[in-house]
Design a protein around this motif. Structure first.
Motif, PDB file in Angstrom:
ATOM      1  N   ILE A 125      76.008 -22.911   5.868  1.00 55.09           N
ATOM      2  CA  ILE A 125      76.573 -21.465   5.007  1.00 55.09           C
ATOM      3  C   ILE A 125      78.188 -21.546   4.977  1.00 55.09           C
ATOM      4  CG2 ILE A 125      76.750 -19.059   4.981  1.00 55.09           C
ATOM      5  CD1 ILE A 125      73.908 -19.087   6.099  1.00 55.09           C
ATOM      6  N   SER A 126      78.590 -22.036   6.090  1.00 56.61           N
ATOM      7  CA  SER A 126      80.117 -22.081   6.044  1.00 56.61           C
ATOM      8  C   SER A 126      80.681 -23.157   5.019  1.00 56.61           C
ATOM      9  CB  SER A 126      80.557 -22.263   7.594  1.00 56.61           C
ATOM     10  OG  SER A 126      81.783 -22.630   7.562  1.00 56.61           O
ATOM     11  N   GLY A 127      79.990 -24.140   4.957  1.00 59.61           N
ATOM     12  CA  GLY A 127      80.227 -25.174   3.788  1.00 59.61           C
ATOM     13  C   GLY A 127      80.285 -24.558   2.592  1.00 59.61           C
ATOM     14  N   ALA A 128      79.416 -23.749   2.139  1.00 60.61           N
ATOM     15  CA  ALA A 128      78.981 -23.203   0.980  1.00 60.61           C
ATOM     16  C   ALA A 128      80.085 -22.384   0.717  1.00 60.61           C
ATOM     17  CB  ALA A 128      77.665 -22.492   0.883  1.00 60.61           C
ATOM     18  N   LEU A 129      80.560 -21.402   1.376  1.00 61.81           N
ATOM     19  CA  LEU A 129      81.464 -20.467   1.399  1.00 61.81           C
ATOM     20  C   LEU A 129      83.006 -21.141   1.251  1.00 61.81           C
ATOM     21  CD1 LEU A 129      80.557 -17.716   4.170  1.00 61.81           C
ATOM     22  CD2 LEU A 129      80.500 -17.657   1.526  1.00 61.81           C
ATOM     23  N   TYR A 130      83.106 -22.376   1.877  1.00 60.77           N
ATOM     24  CA  TYR A 130      84.324 -22.932   1.975  1.00 60.77           C
ATOM     25  C   TYR A 130      84.693 -23.285   0.412  1.00 60.77           C
ATOM     26  CZ  TYR A 130      87.710 -26.490   3.835  1.00 60.77           C
ATOM     27  OH  TYR A 130      88.892 -27.277   4.104  1.00 60.77           O
ATOM     28  N   LEU A 131      83.665 -23.809  -0.385  1.00 58.42           N
ATOM     29  CA  LEU A 131      83.729 -24.219  -1.651  1.00 58.42           C
ATOM     30  C   LEU A 131      83.964 -22.799  -2.600  1.00 58.42           C
ATOM     31  CD1 LEU A 131      80.853 -26.736  -2.253  1.00 58.42           C
ATOM     32  CD2 LEU A 131      83.352 -27.083  -2.043  1.00 58.42           C
ATOM     33  N   VAL A 132      83.499 -21.816  -2.290  1.00 59.16           N
ATOM     34  CA  VAL A 132      83.503 -20.770  -3.377  1.00 59.16           C
ATOM     35  C   VAL A 132      84.508 -19.764  -3.141  1.00 59.16           C
ATOM     36  CG1 VAL A 132      80.906 -21.140  -4.157  1.00 59.16           C
ATOM     37  CG2 VAL A 132      81.679 -19.611  -2.500  1.00 59.16           C
ATOM     38  N   THR A 133      84.932 -19.674  -1.882  1.00 60.65           N
ATOM     39  CA  THR A 133      86.163 -18.400  -1.696  1.00 60.65           C
ATOM     40  C   THR A 133      87.519 -18.873  -1.775  1.00 60.65           C
ATOM     41  OG1 THR A 133      85.976 -19.347   0.693  1.00 60.65           O
ATOM     42  CG2 THR A 133      84.704 -17.712  -0.055  1.00 60.65           C
ATOM     43  N   GLY A 134      87.751 -20.060  -2.404  1.00 61.63           N
ATOM     44  CA  GLY A 134      89.221 -20.336  -2.720  1.00 61.63           C
ATOM     45  C   GLY A 134      89.820 -20.711  -1.692  1.00 61.63           C
ATOM     46  N   ALA A 135      89.161 -21.267  -0.591  1.00 60.17           N
ATOM     47  CA  ALA A 135      89.825 -21.683   0.861  1.00 60.17           C
ATOM     48  C   ALA A 135      90.879 -22.922   0.325  1.00 60.17           C
ATOM     49  CB  ALA A 135      88.965 -22.017   1.731  1.00 60.17           C
ATOM     50  N   ILE A 136      90.412 -23.984  -0.679  1.00 58.75           N
ATOM     51  CA  ILE A 136      91.211 -25.111  -0.789  1.00 58.75           C
ATOM     52  C   ILE A 136      91.656 -25.217  -2.071  1.00 58.75           C
ATOM     53  CG2 ILE A 136      90.489 -26.254   1.507  1.00 58.75           C
ATOM     54  CD1 ILE A 136      88.349 -27.551  -0.523  1.00 58.75           C
ATOM     55  N   PHE A 137      90.913 -24.591  -3.018  1.00 56.57           N
ATOM     56  CA  PHE A 137      91.237 -24.783  -4.495  1.00 56.57           C
ATOM     57  C   PHE A 137      91.055 -23.177  -5.477  1.00 56.57           C
ATOM     58  CE2 PHE A 137      87.031 -26.935  -3.929  1.00 56.57           C
ATOM     59  CZ  PHE A 137      86.312 -26.004  -4.468  1.00 56.57           C
ATOM     60  N   PRO A 138      91.769 -23.230  -6.239  1.00 56.29           N
ATOM     61  CA  PRO A 138      91.521 -21.932  -6.814  1.00 56.29           C
ATOM     62  C   PRO A 138      90.117 -21.677  -7.345  1.00 56.29           C
ATOM     63  CG  PRO A 138      93.506 -23.076  -7.567  1.00 56.29           C
ATOM     64  CD  PRO A 138      92.801 -23.867  -6.768  1.00 56.29           C
ATOM     65  N   ILE A 139      89.634 -20.490  -7.488  1.00 53.97           N
ATOM     66  CA  ILE A 139      88.325 -20.148  -7.982  1.00 53.97           C
ATOM     67  C   ILE A 139      88.183 -20.487  -9.447  1.00 53.97           C
ATOM     68  CG2 ILE A 139      87.715 -18.687  -6.128  1.00 53.97           C
ATOM     69  CD1 ILE A 139      88.193 -16.315  -8.192  1.00 53.97           C
ATOM     70  N   THR A 140      89.352 -20.689 -10.057  1.00 55.11           N
ATOM     71  CA  THR A 140      89.104 -20.860 -11.534  1.00 55.11           C
ATOM     72  C   THR A 140      88.560 -22.153 -11.910  1.00 55.11           C
ATOM     73  OG1 THR A 140      91.392 -21.592 -11.217  1.00 55.11           O
ATOM     74  CG2 THR A 140      91.321 -19.650 -12.273  1.00 55.11           C
ATOM     75  N   ILE A 141      88.558 -23.221 -11.203  1.00 57.70           N
ATOM     76  CA  ILE A 141      87.883 -24.511 -11.378  1.00 57.70           C
ATOM     77  C   ILE A 141      86.499 -24.420 -11.101  1.00 57.70           C
ATOM     78  CG2 ILE A 141      90.147 -26.002 -10.915  1.00 57.70           C
ATOM     79  CD1 ILE A 141      88.749 -26.688  -8.342  1.00 57.70           C
ATOM     80  N   LEU A 142      86.012 -23.267 -10.574  1.00 64.99           N
ATOM     81  CA  LEU A 142      84.584 -23.061 -10.448  1.00 64.99           C
ATOM     82  C   LEU A 142      83.726 -22.931 -11.780  1.00 64.99           C
ATOM     83  CD1 LEU A 142      84.444 -20.828  -7.215  1.00 64.99           C
ATOM     84  CD2 LEU A 142      83.837 -23.304  -7.107  1.00 64.99           C
ATOM     85  N   PRO A 143      82.608 -23.361 -11.948  1.00 66.60           N
ATOM     86  CA  PRO A 143      81.633 -22.874 -12.918  1.00 66.60           C
ATOM     87  C   PRO A 143      81.564 -21.531 -12.957  1.00 66.60           C
ATOM     88  CG  PRO A 143      80.455 -24.737 -11.660  1.00 66.60           C
ATOM     89  CD  PRO A 143      81.815 -23.990 -10.779  1.00 66.60           C
ATOM     90  N   GLY A 144      81.315 -20.777 -14.016  1.00 67.41           N
ATOM     91  CA  GLY A 144      81.153 -19.382 -14.364  1.00 67.41           C
ATOM     92  C   GLY A 144      80.601 -18.754 -13.335  1.00 67.41           C
ATOM     93  N   PHE A 145      79.260 -19.116 -13.325  1.00 59.93           N
ATOM     94  CA  PHE A 145      78.592 -18.223 -12.215  1.00 59.93           C
ATOM     95  C   PHE A 145      78.946 -18.297 -10.707  1.00 59.93           C
ATOM     96  CE2 PHE A 145      75.676 -21.006  -9.663  1.00 59.93           C
ATOM     97  CZ  PHE A 145      76.018 -22.285 -10.237  1.00 59.93           C
ATOM     98  N   LEU A 146      79.730 -19.479 -10.158  1.00 58.56           N
ATOM     99  CA  LEU A 146      79.915 -19.537  -8.903  1.00 58.56           C
ATOM    100  C   LEU A 146      81.210 -18.789  -8.795  1.00 58.56           C
ATOM    101  CD1 LEU A 146      79.834 -23.056  -7.885  1.00 58.56           C
ATOM    102  CD2 LEU A 146      78.564 -21.209  -7.062  1.00 58.56           C
ATOM    103  N   LYS A 147      82.178 -18.529  -9.911  1.00 60.59           N
ATOM    104  CA  LYS A 147      83.188 -17.772  -9.886  1.00 60.59           C
ATOM    105  C   LYS A 147      82.961 -16.220  -9.685  1.00 60.59           C
ATOM    106  CE  LYS A 147      87.248 -16.552 -12.756  1.00 60.59           C
ATOM    107  NZ  LYS A 147      87.778 -16.614 -13.839  1.00 60.59           N
ATOM    108  N   ASP A 148      81.740 -15.750 -10.423  1.00 61.00           N
ATOM    109  CA  ASP A 148      81.371 -14.522 -10.244  1.00 61.00           C
ATOM    110  C   ASP A 148      80.812 -14.312  -8.736  1.00 61.00           C
ATOM    111  OD1 ASP A 148      81.644 -14.196 -13.089  1.00 61.00           O
ATOM    112  OD2 ASP A 148      79.708 -14.533 -13.435  1.00 61.00           O
ATOM    113  N   ILE A 149      80.233 -15.357  -8.200  1.00 61.50           N
ATOM    114  CA  ILE A 149      79.738 -15.136  -6.777  1.00 61.50           C
ATOM    115  C   ILE A 149      81.147 -15.012  -5.926  1.00 61.50           C
ATOM    116  CG2 ILE A 149      78.565 -16.347  -4.949  1.00 61.50           C
ATOM    117  CD1 ILE A 149      76.534 -17.510  -6.839  1.00 61.50           C
ATOM    118  N   ALA A 150      81.830 -15.586  -6.164  1.00 67.04           N
ATOM    119  CA  ALA A 150      83.281 -15.675  -5.382  1.00 67.04           C
ATOM    120  C   ALA A 150      83.978 -14.402  -5.474  1.00 67.04           C
ATOM    121  CB  ALA A 150      84.293 -16.658  -5.774  1.00 67.04           C
TER     122      ALA A 150
END
Lengths: 288, 348
Positions: free
Chosen positions: A194-219
């Protein structure tokens, strides 16, 4: 009518429980080795995680280091120490108390809410993560020249967003602890996943703008996203792409999502606890 | 009684037709029962234990003893039925019940190994709201009482099994509970450690009137030695309950005696068998010691039996009444029910 000694002591027992849980966590965390090794243990993980990111960035950028991006990475990695250390350890506390120490059932039947005990156990981890956070930032400033100026930091914003961030971390952690009560296989790995998944979607290491649309909404419904963003703004003074431009509105979103997530998390915890008691899972030893 | 209630004079523990069914995804065996998707661990258990009693719950492994304790200690919900601790419903008054109880389970290596014995006990005292000063005083008393005074500052991981179990007993008692649940507390312990645990439980009961203990064990001598009353549980059902002496008397159809005689005479046995009130007689000659076991219609016939021996030329050295043991009661009740069950299964 005079209050009996038993009644008097029971009225304060949750405070005693909280204090004892804090003390227990500190003992189990720090008492297994000498203080120097313990310090190295606290600092080693976030610093090495931050340095891995820095080296990767240097390789990708071909040595043309942008200190603003470096600052973005370092602050994100430093803040993530709280997530790993505080949130990620909630389910492990349940599992080790149940499987390793065989003490969960005795703690559970003490006259306190088990959730109080779990929150108490988290408190020393916040302190440990705070030390790691600070040291990582110092290393970033001294060795990597990231643009942090000690007198430019917005300490009020940092304090407020951190406090709200801890609430959301505890909320997530409590929910995962509930899941650990009812899960069997894979419960040990749950927090890592779960921590790994949150690491990807919460903008910890890259901006959420590069996430696909639905992941950005989740973020944008996860309070950790706003917490990391506000920490960056307080420390570095600039905002990240894809986030609200004003700190006040970002803080408002952090508060709203924290209330939402924490409420859902506590309800989820009590549902899990109910099922664990219903199914007789509170004292089982799975051997996993 | 159906309402959840707290009233003066409530029994320490009361269960009314408690059932507990475990559901599992895959088949496994539980207490000898073949399980498909569900296993009935408790099947209509009704018990009443008054305050001040040391009550024994006897049964084989998997009989349902631990399941009942889990329900009463709020670790597990009953599938149906009612269970009360000090008049409080276990489904509704979880925290008030927990203030009154403590539990010790045997056969496990529980404890936060990194803590010292004193630290572990202090921590549990805190969970129950005992002040630090009072806790340390109580800890000293308890550790001395169970012979762990010298181990107070030893890490829990360094304790032997017996020491750890004694520490766990102290852990349960440090909060001064009203009702103590002991789930096979001496299993796996050596003779000395078991003795210390039993002795301390007995003296703890005597210290303050109204303290109650529910002890589960499959050591019959332990129950015989400690308990005021016992219940025997088998396949989740109570098959007998009462005072130990009453259960033994219930088993004994005839008064049984054993004589030790000075010398062997073949006529004794025949003479005795024909004597008034004698149901059976059996002579044994073992390593030069002659003894006769007789069963009488009732104990009043012992005088005429002794006269028969004397008139046959025998000289009685010792005479003792043979009492049935709790183990015999247990084997009679549990053994028969198992045979019945097996016969029933065979018939099916």
């Amino acid at each position: 009518m005079a209050i009996t000694e038993r009644e008097q002591r029971n009225s304060h027992s949750w405070i005693h429980s909280l204090r004892a849980a804090v003390w227990l966590e500190w003992q189990t965390r720090g008492n297994w080795t000498n203080p120097w090794l313990f310090t190295l243990y606290i600092l080693g993980k976030p610093i090495s995680a931050a340095l891995v990111l820095v080296f990767m960035y240097e390789v990708v950028s071909g040595g043309k280091v942008n200190t603003m991006i470096l600052g973005y990475l370092i602050v994100g990695a430093a803040t993530w120490a709280f997530v790993d250390t505080v949130m990620g350890e909630f389910p492990r506390t349940v599992l080790s108390d149940r499987e390793e120490y065989a003490m969960l059932k005795y703690v559970y039947i003490a006259p306190h809410r088990f959730i109080t005990f779990l929150i108490g156990r988290a408190a020393p981890r916040i302190l440990m993560a705070a030390v790691a956070f600070t040291v990582t930032l110092i290393i970033g400033v001294v060795f990597l020249k990231i643009p942090i100026h000690i007198f430019s930091i917005n300490y009020l914003l940092l304090t407020v967003t951190m406090l709200i961030g801890f609430i959301s971390l505890i909320g997530f952690g409590v929910a995962f602890a509930g899941l650990a009560l009812v899960l069997k296989r894979g419960a040990w790995d749950m927090s890592t996943a779960i921590s790994g998944a949150l690491y990807l979607v919460t903008g910890a290491i890259f901006p959420i703008t590069i996430l696909p649309g639905f992941l950005k909404d989740i973020a944008l419904v996860i309070p950790l996203t706003y917490w990391i963003e506000l920490t960056r703004r307080a420390v570095l003074g600039y905002s990240s792409p894809g986030m609200p431009s004003g700190w006040a509105i970002t803080l408002f979103y952090q508060i709203i999502t924290t209330i939402l997530v924490t409420t859902i998390a506590i309800i989820a915890y009590y549902i899990c606890e109910h099922f664990a008691r219903e199914r007789g899972q509170l004292d089982r030893v799975t051997g996993n | 009684m159906t309402a959840t209630q707290l009233y003066p004079g409530a029994p320490a523990i009361q269960t009314i037709d408690v059932r507990r069914v475990y559901k599992s995804r895959s088949g496994f065996t539980f207490g000898g029962q073949k399980a498909g998707k569900s296993v009935t661990a408790l099947d209509g258990v009704s018990l009443t234990i008054q305050k001040g009693e040391l009550f024994g719950l006897l049964g084989r492994n998997g009989a349902g003893k631990t399941t009942l304790i889990k329900i009463l200690t709020t670790l597990l919900s009953p599938t149906s039925g009612e269970a009360y601790v000090d008049g409080l419903d276990v489904n509704k008054y979880v925290i008030p019940i927990r203030k009154k109880i403590a539990m010790v389970s045997g056969g496990e290596q529980s404890g936060y190994g990194i803590l010292t014995v004193r630290e572990q006990l202090w921590m549990f005292a805190q969970f129950y709201g005992v002040t630090s000063q009072a806790a340390h005083k109580k800890i000293d008393q308890l550790l001395e009482a169970v012979g762990l005074g010298d181990q107070a500052n030893q890490k829990v991981y360094a304790l032997s099994t017996g020491m750890r179990q004694r520490m766990n007993l102290c852990r349960a008692l440090v909060s001064d509970p009203e009702i103590l649940f002991l789930d096979e507390p001496t299993v796996g312990l050596d003779v000395e450690a078991s003795r210390i645990v039993r002795d301390y439980v007995r003296s703890w009961m005597q210290e303050k009137p109204g303290r109650t203990v529910l002890l589960t064990t499959h050591y019959m001598f332990e129950a015989d030695e400690l308990c005021d009353r016992v219940a025997i549980i088998n396949h989740g059902q109570i098959v007998a309950q009462g005072e130990t002496d009453d259960l033994k008397k219930g088993l004994q159809e005839h008064a049984r005696f054993q004589f030790e005689l000075s010398e062997w005479a073949p006529a004794f046995e025949e003479e005795l068998k024909q004597s008034r009130g004698v149901v059976s007689a059996q002579t044994m000659n073992k390593k030069g010691k002659v003894s006769v076991q007789i069963a009488l219609e009732n104990e009043e016939y012992i005088t005429s039996a002794m006269q028969t021996i004397s008139s046959a030329g025998g000289h009685v050295l010792t005479l003792r009444r043979i009492e049935p043991t709790l183990e015999e009661v247990f084997m009679r009740l549990v053994g028969n029910s198992d045979e019945d069950k097996a016969a029933g299964e065979d018939e099916v």
